[in-house]
Design a protein around this motif. Structure first.
Motif, short mmCIF file in Angstrom:
data_model
loop_
_atom_site.label_atom_id
_atom_site.label_comp_id
_atom_site.label_asym_id
_atom_site.label_seq_id
_atom_site.Cartn_x
_atom_site.Cartn_y
_atom_site.Cartn_z
N ARG A 221 0.99 -1.34 0.14
CA ARG A 221 -0.60 0.26 0.03
C ARG A 221 0.65 1.13 0.13
NH1 ARG A 221 -4.17 -0.39 4.96
NH2 ARG A 221 -5.27 1.04 3.71
N THR A 222 0.42 2.64 -0.75
CA THR A 222 1.19 3.37 -0.68
C THR A 222 0.83 4.57 0.85
OG1 THR A 222 -0.70 4.62 -1.50
CG2 THR A 222 1.21 4.07 -3.10
N LYS A 223 1.80 4.72 1.02
CA LYS A 223 1.10 5.99 1.71
C LYS A 223 2.14 7.31 1.89
CE LYS A 223 1.23 6.15 7.10
NZ LYS A 223 2.19 6.18 8.72
N LYS A 224 1.52 8.19 2.43
CA LYS A 224 2.49 9.99 2.40
C LYS A 224 3.17 10.03 3.68
CE LYS A 224 -0.45 13.55 3.45
NZ LYS A 224 -1.39 14.34 2.75
N ILE A 225 4.41 10.70 3.42
CA ILE A 225 5.03 11.02 4.36
C ILE A 225 5.55 12.46 3.95
CG2 ILE A 225 7.89 11.28 4.91
CD1 ILE A 225 7.80 8.15 4.11
N VAL A 226 5.26 13.44 4.96
CA VAL A 226 5.43 14.94 4.62
C VAL A 226 6.51 15.69 5.43
CG1 VAL A 226 4.02 16.71 5.58
CG2 VAL A 226 2.87 14.97 5.42
N ALA A 227 7.14 16.49 4.74
CA ALA A 227 8.39 16.96 6.37
C ALA A 227 8.21 18.55 5.61
CB ALA A 227 9.81 16.61 4.98
N TYR A 228 8.03 19.17 7.10
CA TYR A 228 7.74 20.05 6.77
C TYR A 228 9.11 21.13 7.42
CZ TYR A 228 2.39 19.14 7.65
OH TYR A 228 1.11 18.55 7.75
N ARG A 229 8.96 22.50 7.28
CA ARG A 229 10.56 22.86 7.10
C ARG A 229 9.69 24.34 9.13
NH1 ARG A 229 14.95 23.63 3.99
NH2 ARG A 229 16.08 25.88 4.45
N LEU A 230 10.67 24.36 9.05
CA LEU A 230 10.20 25.18 10.15
C LEU A 230 10.91 26.23 11.33
CD1 LEU A 230 9.40 22.46 13.27
CD2 LEU A 230 7.83 23.61 11.33
N ARG A 231 11.03 26.60 11.49
CA ARG A 231 12.01 27.90 11.60
C ARG A 231 11.97 28.04 13.42
NH1 ARG A 231 14.93 33.08 10.80
NH2 ARG A 231 16.42 31.66 9.58
N ASP A 248 8.38 7.34 12.59
CA ASP A 248 9.45 7.71 12.02
C ASP A 248 8.84 9.48 12.08
OD1 ASP A 248 10.03 5.62 10.70
OD2 ASP A 248 8.41 5.77 9.32
N ALA A 249 9.13 10.39 13.01
CA ALA A 249 8.30 11.76 13.47
C ALA A 249 9.83 12.29 14.05
CB ALA A 249 7.48 12.40 14.33
N PHE A 250 10.70 13.29 13.59
CA PHE A 250 11.74 13.59 14.05
C PHE A 250 12.20 15.39 12.71
CE2 PHE A 250 13.54 10.76 10.58
CZ PHE A 250 14.14 11.69 9.32
N LEU A 251 13.52 15.69 14.10
CA LEU A 251 13.78 16.95 13.01
C LEU A 251 14.72 17.11 13.55
CD1 LEU A 251 11.81 18.73 16.71
CD2 LEU A 251 11.92 19.64 13.91
N LEU A 252 15.43 17.78 12.58
CA LEU A 252 16.28 17.35 11.87
C LEU A 252 17.00 18.90 11.36
CD1 LEU A 252 19.50 15.89 10.23
CD2 LEU A 252 17.60 16.06 7.63
N GLY A 305 7.28 25.74 5.46
CA GLY A 305 7.51 25.23 4.42
C GLY A 305 7.32 23.50 4.51
N CYS A 306 6.93 23.03 3.42
CA CYS A 306 6.33 21.42 3.47
C CYS A 306 6.41 20.81 2.07
CB CYS A 306 5.12 21.44 3.37
SG CYS A 306 4.76 19.96 3.56
N ARG A 307 7.49 19.83 1.85
CA ARG A 307 7.61 18.88 1.24
C ARG A 307 6.68 17.44 1.25
NH1 ARG A 307 13.90 16.89 0.79
NH2 ARG A 307 14.26 18.05 2.76
N THR A 308 6.07 16.76 0.00
CA THR A 308 5.23 15.71 0.38
C THR A 308 5.74 14.50 -0.55
OG1 THR A 308 3.24 16.66 -0.49
CG2 THR A 308 3.56 16.01 1.52
N GLY A 309 6.02 13.37 -0.04
CA GLY A 309 6.42 12.18 -1.05
C GLY A 309 5.70 11.36 -0.63
N VAL A 310 5.73 10.00 -1.21
CA VAL A 310 4.75 8.89 -0.94
C VAL A 310 6.02 7.73 -1.14
CG1 VAL A 310 4.10 8.83 -3.44
CG2 VAL A 310 2.94 7.54 -1.53
N ASP A 311 5.71 7.09 -0.12
CA ASP A 311 6.56 5.79 -0.20
C ASP A 311 5.71 4.27 -0.14
OD1 ASP A 311 9.04 4.20 -0.06
OD2 ASP A 311 9.60 4.91 1.02
N GLY A 343 9.06 4.95 4.39
CA GLY A 343 9.72 5.90 5.12
C GLY A 343 11.24 4.69 5.71
N SER A 344 12.09 4.11 5.02
CA SER A 344 13.24 3.78 5.51
C SER A 344 14.05 3.56 4.09
CB SER A 344 13.14 3.16 6.57
OG SER A 344 12.87 3.31 8.08
N GLY A 345 13.71 3.97 2.87
CA GLY A 345 14.08 3.11 1.68
C GLY A 345 15.56 3.47 1.17
N PHE A 346 15.58 4.78 1.90
CA PHE A 346 16.78 5.68 1.69
C PHE A 346 18.18 4.82 2.53
CE2 PHE A 346 20.84 8.19 0.59
CZ PHE A 346 20.79 8.68 -0.08
N ARG A 347 17.63 4.65 3.44
CA ARG A 347 18.91 3.85 4.54
C ARG A 347 19.25 2.51 4.54
NH1 ARG A 347 17.66 1.04 8.94
NH2 ARG A 347 14.94 1.47 9.59
#
Ligand SMILES: Cc1cc2nc3c(=O)[nH]c(=O)nc-3n(C[C@H](O)[C@H](O)[C@H](O)COP(=O)(O)OP(=O)(O)OC[C@H]3O[C@@H](n4cnc5c(N)ncnc54)[C@H](O)[C@@H]3O)c2cc1C
Length: 363
Positions: A221-231, A248-252, A305-311, A343-347
């Protein structure tokens, strides 16, 4: 391309397909390889990834894959220095007593308690309430970070090396047909190429076109992943990566100032893989704000801001590495579908790509 038969066709130039190209080039320098992608090279989820690696897994099998990926990534870094480009101290905000569960999932050292100086440094950045009663602060080994777009380009570089290696953009595979020489890949626009073996790494698009039957049969199944940009937050000299108690929530930290990427998996399942159709919705934002205000009440950043993707997710959250189903449901020898990053496909890409090549006899 007419008349040529490649030893290997790789479908997809995200991190999984690109890593397969890189590994094949290192281990089989004489092999003829073509990689194709539906649009431009960076048209999948990889370019949206935060590319953080905190090696962990839910099961022993997943931890073995995480461990293997870590080793392979160091080996691949000679070809692609953008892998493991940076490392960051990492801290965790956990409910009191929650460290044991995380320890069981980590590959490598267990979490360590934070000393007073580390707690002070975290409070300077995230406010005085971080680590308040009912929660605990822990630190882990440094997390490694990569530069996803550059890493993909570096891994694909061997395709420019000789007459037997090609990269074809805009080749959206519509069908994979068995033929005398192996498989004929037919594109939406009628283009064709032939290869003895096919490694399909289509990411979330595995639920479409010639991969759909296989992916559906395995419950993908597909699921959305959202990465917000914060200041926001204090300026702290050593802004760490902070993992929160939410899947899968973290602040980078990004940039030298007070900017952050805040990754969180949406509750939006079964979304379309097309980037243009993806957008954060009010429920995503409400979840993101609720997690912050509950776990970091002194940290009140501005959402900028925000970027979204699906995995793609399999029921057990483990990647899928399996031969493609033929029209009659039987496995197509000499093909493999590799996807399900969850959500871990890069690593996990190095371990996924290696396992897929092994199924094709290219280990
Ligand atoms: C916001 C966000 C943050 C993330 N952060 C992290 C993180 O910190 N750490 C981590 O490990 N993971 C993270 N992930 C997950 C990770 O990015 C993905 O698991 C990974 O990028 C998937 O890579 P892929 O190669 O499988 O797919 P993709 O990158 O999506 O690539 C798919 C490729 O297949 C091609 N393709 C598809 N269909 C066809 C077709 N029919 N014909 C030809 N080509 C086709 C596409 O053109 C594309 O090139 C994050 C994801 C998002 C969205």
């Amino acid at each position: 391309m007419t008349g040529r038969v490649y030893d290997l066709a790789v479908i997809g130039t995200g991190i999984v397909g690109a890593t397969a190209v890189g590994l094949a080039a290192l281990r089989h320098p004489g092999a003829s390889v073509v990689a194709v992608c539906a649009g431009a090279v960076h048209d999948g989820s990889t370019v949206r990834s935060l590319a953080v690696d905190i090696p962990a897994g839910r099961t022993e099998e997943q931890r073995a894959l995480a461990r293997r990926s870590l080793d392979l990534r160091s080996e691949l870094a000679a070809l692609a220095p953008a892998l493991n480009a940076e490392s960051r101290p990492s801290y965790w905000v956990l409910p009191a007593g929650g460290a044991a569960e995380v320890d069981n999932q980590l590959v490598g050292d267990a979490l360590a308690p934070c000393g007073p100086e580390q707690q002070e440094a975290l409070r300077a950045v995230f406010g005085g309430a971080v680590g308040a009663a009912g929660t605990e602060l822990r630190c882990s080994a440094e997390a490694t970070l990569s530069e996803p777009a550059t890493a993909v380009e570096q891994l694909l570089r061997p395709l420019g090396d000789g007459p037997d290696r090609d990269l074809v953009e805009g080749f959206a595979v519509r069908a994979i047909e068995p033929c005398a020489d192996g498989y004929r890949l037919v594109a939406e626009d009628g283009g064709e190429l032939t290869a003895r073996r096919v490694l399909a790494a289509p990411g979330a698009a595995a639920l479409t076109g010639p991969f759909a039957a296989t992916a559906e049969r395995h419950g993908a199944r597909t699921k959305k992943i959202v990465a917000y940009r914060l200041r926001g937050g204090g300026p702290g000299a050593h802004r760490p990566l902070l993992v929160l108690d939410e899947p899968d929530a973290f602040l980078l930290p990004v940039g030298p100032d007070r900017d952050w990427c805040y990754s969180i998996t949406s509750t939006d399942w079964d979304c379309p893989p097309e980037r243009a159709l993806l957008a954060p919705n009010p429920a995503d934002r409400a979840l993101a704000e609720a997690v912050l205000s509950e776990q970091l009440p002194g940290f009140q950043p501005e959402f900028t801001g925000c970027r979204t993707g699906v995995d793609l997710y399999l029921p057990d959250f483990a990647p899928l590495v399996t031969p493609l189903d033929g029209p009659d449901g039987a496995a197509l020898d000499g093909t493999v579908l590799v996807t399900g990053g969850a959500g871990s496909g890069f690593r996990l890409a190095p371990g996924m790509a290696e396992a897929a090549l092994a199924l094709l006899g290219l280990d």
